[in-house]
Design an enzyme around this catalytic site. Structure first.
Site, mmCIF file in Angstrom:
data_model
loop_
_atom_site.group_PDB
_atom_site.id
_atom_site.type_symbol
_atom_site.label_atom_id
_atom_site.label_comp_id
_atom_site.label_asym_id
_atom_site.label_seq_id
_atom_site.Cartn_x
_atom_site.Cartn_y
_atom_site.Cartn_z
ATOM 1 C CE1 TYR A 56 -13.549 1.804 -11.082
ATOM 2 C CE2 TYR A 56 -11.357 2.185 -11.981
ATOM 3 C CZ TYR A 56 -12.317 2.429 -11.013
ATOM 4 O OH TYR A 56 -12.019 3.276 -9.983
ATOM 5 C CG ASN A 94 1.699 0.676 7.040
ATOM 6 O OD1 ASN A 94 2.827 0.824 7.524
ATOM 7 N ND2 ASN A 94 0.649 1.314 7.505
ATOM 8 C CB ILE A 95 4.765 -3.419 2.665
ATOM 9 C CG1 ILE A 95 5.204 -2.317 1.695
ATOM 10 C CG2 ILE A 95 4.792 -4.793 1.988
ATOM 11 C CD1 ILE A 95 6.619 -2.504 1.159
ATOM 12 N N GLY A 155 0.835 -1.194 0.000
ATOM 13 C CA GLY A 155 0.000 0.000 0.000
ATOM 14 C C GLY A 155 0.866 1.238 0.000
ATOM 15 N N GLY A 194 -7.247 -0.298 -8.699
ATOM 16 C CA GLY A 194 -6.160 -0.673 -7.807
ATOM 17 C C GLY A 194 -6.184 -2.168 -7.510
ATOM 18 C CB ALA A 195 -3.447 -4.692 -7.365
ATOM 19 C CG ASP A 196 -5.574 -1.520 -2.967
ATOM 20 O OD1 ASP A 196 -6.024 -1.261 -4.113
ATOM 21 O OD2 ASP A 196 -5.290 -0.625 -2.142
HETATM 22 N N1 ATP Z 1 -6.720 1.226 16.743
HETATM 23 C C1 ATP Z 1 -6.358 2.201 15.923
HETATM 24 N N2 ATP Z 1 -6.549 3.476 16.266
HETATM 25 C C2 ATP Z 1 -6.200 4.449 15.456
HETATM 26 N N3 ATP Z 1 -5.653 4.259 14.255
HETATM 27 C C3 ATP Z 1 -5.454 3.035 13.872
HETATM 28 C C4 ATP Z 1 -5.792 1.935 14.658
HETATM 29 N N4 ATP Z 1 -5.472 0.819 13.989
HETATM 30 C C5 ATP Z 1 -4.965 1.231 12.841
HETATM 31 N N5 ATP Z 1 -4.952 2.564 12.748
HETATM 32 C C6 ATP Z 1 -4.512 3.384 11.619
HETATM 33 O O1 ATP Z 1 -4.764 2.670 10.451
HETATM 34 C C7 ATP Z 1 -3.592 2.599 9.677
HETATM 35 C C8 ATP Z 1 -3.436 1.228 9.100
HETATM 36 O O2 ATP Z 1 -4.479 0.996 8.200
HETATM 37 P P1 ATP Z 1 -4.289 0.176 6.884
HETATM 38 O O3 ATP Z 1 -3.271 -0.861 7.048
HETATM 39 O O4 ATP Z 1 -5.604 -0.220 6.398
HETATM 40 O O5 ATP Z 1 -3.836 1.280 5.953
HETATM 41 P P2 ATP Z 1 -2.421 1.741 5.576
HETATM 42 O O6 ATP Z 1 -1.491 0.614 5.699
HETATM 43 O O7 ATP Z 1 -2.139 2.985 6.338
HETATM 44 O O8 ATP Z 1 -2.747 2.105 4.108
HETATM 45 P P3 ATP Z 1 -2.249 1.430 2.768
HETATM 46 O O9 ATP Z 1 -2.809 0.042 2.763
HETATM 47 O O10 ATP Z 1 -2.862 2.333 1.772
HETATM 48 O O11 ATP Z 1 -0.782 1.479 2.861
HETATM 49 C C9 ATP Z 1 -2.447 2.893 10.598
HETATM 50 O O12 ATP Z 1 -1.474 3.632 9.884
HETATM 51 C C10 ATP Z 1 -3.067 3.693 11.697
HETATM 52 O O13 ATP Z 1 -2.915 5.068 11.416
HETATM 53 C C1 PAU Z 2 -7.095 4.031 -4.160
HETATM 54 C C2 PAU Z 2 -5.850 3.298 -3.754
HETATM 55 C C3 PAU Z 2 -4.701 4.291 -3.545
HETATM 56 C C4 PAU Z 2 -6.125 2.598 -2.405
HETATM 57 O O1 PAU Z 2 -5.018 1.901 -1.983
HETATM 58 C C5 PAU Z 2 -5.458 2.214 -4.796
HETATM 59 O O2 PAU Z 2 -6.477 1.272 -4.893
HETATM 60 C C6 PAU Z 2 -5.170 2.800 -6.140
HETATM 61 O O3 PAU Z 2 -4.142 3.381 -6.344
HETATM 62 N N1 PAU Z 2 -6.136 2.618 -7.107
HETATM 63 C C7 PAU Z 2 -6.012 3.089 -8.440
HETATM 64 C C8 PAU Z 2 -7.198 3.885 -8.839
HETATM 65 C C9 PAU Z 2 -8.511 3.120 -8.854
HETATM 66 O O4 PAU Z 2 -8.670 2.114 -8.156
HETATM 67 O O5 PAU Z 2 -9.400 3.549 -9.612
#
Ligand code: ATP
Ligand code: PAU
Ligand code: K
Length: 257
Positions: A103, A14-15, A11, A110-112
């Site tokens: 789409y 985070n990974i 992401g 996004g792959a996620d």
């Molecule tokens: N209990 C909690 N209270 C507050 N914030 C939290 C809690 N648990 C997780 N988070 C927040 O959520 C984030 C993690 O969420 P998630 O893994 O879905 O997204 P990400 O890793 O930040 O995003 P991406 O997947 O786009 O990299 C953390 O960075 C933190 O800020």
């Molecule tokens: C929206 C995010 C950033 C969420 O991680 C990702 O899914 C992404 O880069 N998507 C590409 C755009 C789209 O899904 O239409």
């Protein structure tokens, strides 16, 4: 035992990494996404996590990666070949997802989001709305036929909070938790109220509007960091699954190996 499957979700913040053994997620880790990091830096980090867990990288039988950070793919693929002696499967064109993506340009999704939809469809009967609270908050609609229609992308909770703190001199960094009351009596409470109740309103509002547009009653599933907190106050979120993306990756690995 050479039976581990290593799943990696990249992401923007985070990974998230997971190890599956005999269909069970036995280990998971979260590391920061550093968009400049090299294959060797990731290799050392991941080898360290494996060692600390008593796992051997050479016991990994297969790897699958989904990424929404294209600049990291090269380093991560090289990490897999160099440190795991495996060519990873990568979620994208060429990988069978079994998902009809409606789409306008399917490659744009996004792959996620695709991986989440695959996992949710395995566990729930469509129609579905899947919400992922990550860097962005994504809403994905899967119709009654199991077709991925698309959805909405909103600024993530963390991004919104950060923006408030960055742009307003007198607003501090705050802890993201619900305040005792929505009518805040100090700055911290007021910000917590605005951000979190605002977010619940946004989430329920988007869900309601999607239900109206489709005239359906979908099952609503949430994942990602703040899913649990938001779900507590949301009228519509029915299920929270913190490992939805990792589950989807494992399913896709099995369908494509
Ligand atoms: N209990 C909690 N209270 C507050 N914030 C939290 C809690 N648990 C997780 N988070 C927040 O959520 C984030 C993690 O969420 P998630 O893994 O879905 O997204 P990400 O890793 O930040 O995003 P991406 O997947 O786009 O990299 C953390 O960075 C933190 O800020
Ligand atoms: C929206 C995010 C950033 C969420 O991680 C990702 O899914 C992404 O880069 N998507 C590409 C755009 C789209 O899904 O239409
Ligand atoms: K995520």
């Amino acid at each position: 035992m050479r039976g581990m499957i290593f799943v990696i979700d990249v992401g923007n913040t985070n990974i998230v990494l997971g190890v599956y053994q005999q269909d069970q997620l036995t280990h998971h880790w979260r590391i920061n996404t550093h968009k400049q990091q090299t294959e060797d830096e990731y290799g050392m980090l991941v080898k360290g996590l494996f060692r600390e867990a008593g796992l051997s990288p050479l016991d990994v039988r297969g790897i699958i990666i989904s990424s929404v950070v294209p600049s990291l793919m090269f380093a991560l693929e090289r990490m897999c070949t160099k440190y795991f002696k495996q060519t990873p499967l990568v979620v994208g064109p060429g990988l069978k997802t079994g998902l009809a993506i409606q789409y306008e340009n399917p490659k744009e999704v996004g792959a996620d989001r695709i991986v989440n939809a695959v996992a949710a469809l395995e566990e729930y009967t469509p129609p579905l709305i899947i919400i992922d609270f990550g860097t962005a908050t994504t809403f994905c609609y899967v119709d009654e036929k199991g077709h991925y229609l698309g959805g909405a992308i909103a600024p993530g909770v963390q991004i919104s909070t950060e923006a408030l703190y960055q742009y307003a001199s007198k607003l501090p960094r705050i802890e993201l938790k619900f305040p005792r009351r929505v009518i805040g009596r100090n700055t911290v409470e007021a910000m917590q109220a605005g951000i979190l109740y605002g977010y619940v309103g946004q989430v329920d509002g988007i869900i309601e509007t999607m239900m109206e547009e489709k005239s359906q009653q979908p099952t609503i599933i949430a994942t990602g960091g703040l899913a649990e907190i938001i779900a507590q106050k949301s009228t519509y979120i029915q299920h929270v699954d913190p490992f939805l993306t990792l589950k989807g990756l494992y399913l896709l690995y099995q369908r494509n190996r």
